[in-house]
Motif scaffolding. Sequence first.
Motif, short mmCIF file in Angstrom:
data_model
loop_
_atom_site.label_atom_id
_atom_site.label_comp_id
_atom_site.label_asym_id
_atom_site.label_seq_id
_atom_site.Cartn_x
_atom_site.Cartn_y
_atom_site.Cartn_z
N PHE A 94 10.64 -2.36 -6.83
CA PHE A 94 9.29 -2.88 -6.70
C PHE A 94 8.35 -2.27 -7.74
O PHE A 94 8.50 -1.13 -8.13
N ASP A 95 7.38 -3.06 -8.15
CA ASP A 95 6.28 -2.57 -8.98
C ASP A 95 5.00 -3.15 -8.39
O ASP A 95 4.64 -4.30 -8.62
N ALA A 96 4.32 -2.34 -7.54
CA ALA A 96 3.12 -2.80 -6.85
C ALA A 96 1.91 -2.63 -7.77
O ALA A 96 1.60 -1.53 -8.21
N GLN A 97 1.23 -3.74 -8.05
CA GLN A 97 0.09 -3.73 -8.96
C GLN A 97 -1.14 -4.32 -8.29
O GLN A 97 -1.03 -5.08 -7.32
N ALA A 98 -2.30 -3.96 -8.82
CA ALA A 98 -3.57 -4.48 -8.32
C ALA A 98 -4.30 -5.20 -9.45
O ALA A 98 -4.29 -4.74 -10.59
N ARG A 99 -4.91 -6.32 -9.11
CA ARG A 99 -5.71 -7.08 -10.06
C ARG A 99 -7.06 -7.40 -9.43
O ARG A 99 -7.16 -7.54 -8.22
N ARG A 100 -8.08 -7.50 -10.28
CA ARG A 100 -9.44 -7.68 -9.75
C ARG A 100 -10.27 -8.56 -10.67
O ARG A 100 -10.19 -8.45 -11.90
N VAL A 101 -11.05 -9.43 -10.07
CA VAL A 101 -12.15 -10.09 -10.77
C VAL A 101 -13.38 -9.24 -10.51
O VAL A 101 -13.84 -9.13 -9.37
N ARG A 112 0.83 -1.21 0.00
CA ARG A 112 0.00 0.00 0.00
C ARG A 112 0.86 1.26 0.00
O ARG A 112 0.56 2.23 -0.69
N TRP A 113 1.95 1.23 0.78
CA TRP A 113 2.85 2.38 0.81
C TRP A 113 3.47 2.61 -0.56
O TRP A 113 3.55 3.76 -1.03
N LEU A 114 3.88 1.54 -1.22
CA LEU A 114 4.47 1.67 -2.55
C LEU A 114 3.46 2.21 -3.54
O LEU A 114 3.77 3.10 -4.35
N GLN A 148 3.27 6.03 -4.79
CA GLN A 148 3.94 5.92 -6.09
C GLN A 148 5.45 5.80 -5.92
O GLN A 148 6.23 6.41 -6.66
N HIS A 149 5.85 5.00 -4.90
CA HIS A 149 7.26 4.70 -4.69
C HIS A 149 7.59 3.38 -5.40
O HIS A 149 6.72 2.55 -5.62
N ASP A 150 8.85 3.18 -5.70
CA ASP A 150 9.25 1.88 -6.23
C ASP A 150 10.57 1.39 -5.66
O ASP A 150 10.93 0.23 -5.81
N LEU A 151 11.31 2.28 -4.97
CA LEU A 151 12.60 1.95 -4.37
C LEU A 151 13.54 1.32 -5.40
O LEU A 151 14.42 0.55 -5.06
N PHE A 152 13.31 1.62 -6.67
CA PHE A 152 14.11 1.13 -7.79
C PHE A 152 14.06 -0.39 -7.96
O PHE A 152 14.87 -0.97 -8.67
#
Length: 215
Positions: free
Chosen positions: A171-178, A159-161, A165-169
């Motif tokens: 991480f790529d935090a993504q969300a998926r949904r049905v 959630r923090w990422l 909109q952080h990535d710490l060079f």
Amino acid sequence: MQYDALAWATALLALLVLFIALRILFGGRWFLAWLRGTSGLIFLAASALVGLVAYDLSRYEPLPANKPLLTLSFHRTANVYQVDILENGVQRSVNLEGDLWQLDVRLLQWKGLAALIGLEPGYRLEKINSRFLSIEQQNQARYTQAELTSSLYGVDLWRWLRLGQHDLFMFDAQARRVTYLPMADQAVFNVSLTPTGLLAQPMNEAAHQALKDWQ
């Protein structure tokens, strides 16, 4: 296995920070006592924070190869559905009310050096929602959301990422949904990750009929 190793590595970092904190607080003569004490407390807080991040990472699982993320089975009793969730051979159950269901899943993708060294993407179930088609029924419903995983004390790396909109060079935090699909007694769905997102597939006649009636 990968996410357990990452969690252990982060936990070891927490122990190292804890060791430094204890050395500052209790090692040798006090020099500039206030500064030493303040530094030690800062390291103690950092140790606790890194430890909580380690726990949060341990809640993620590698994406399974050539098989679904989970299986959902619906069983209706009176006006409530018992939803059995089978994930990695482990089953748990939640209660939902309504006509439709929706599932949210988190993804942790890797980028930069993390991707180059071969770290595999991971996922974590977030929540499952339900709703009635009737607004009146929806307003009276008690079981319309079930949290599937939680973070200790609000320390939520994903959630923090994502929100910051952080990535710490790395991480790529993504969300998926049905998105909303029909619930039906005895219906069974497999949920898989595809290049275009999450895909819910009907696995028995009850699920096929529910989709046919919904369309």
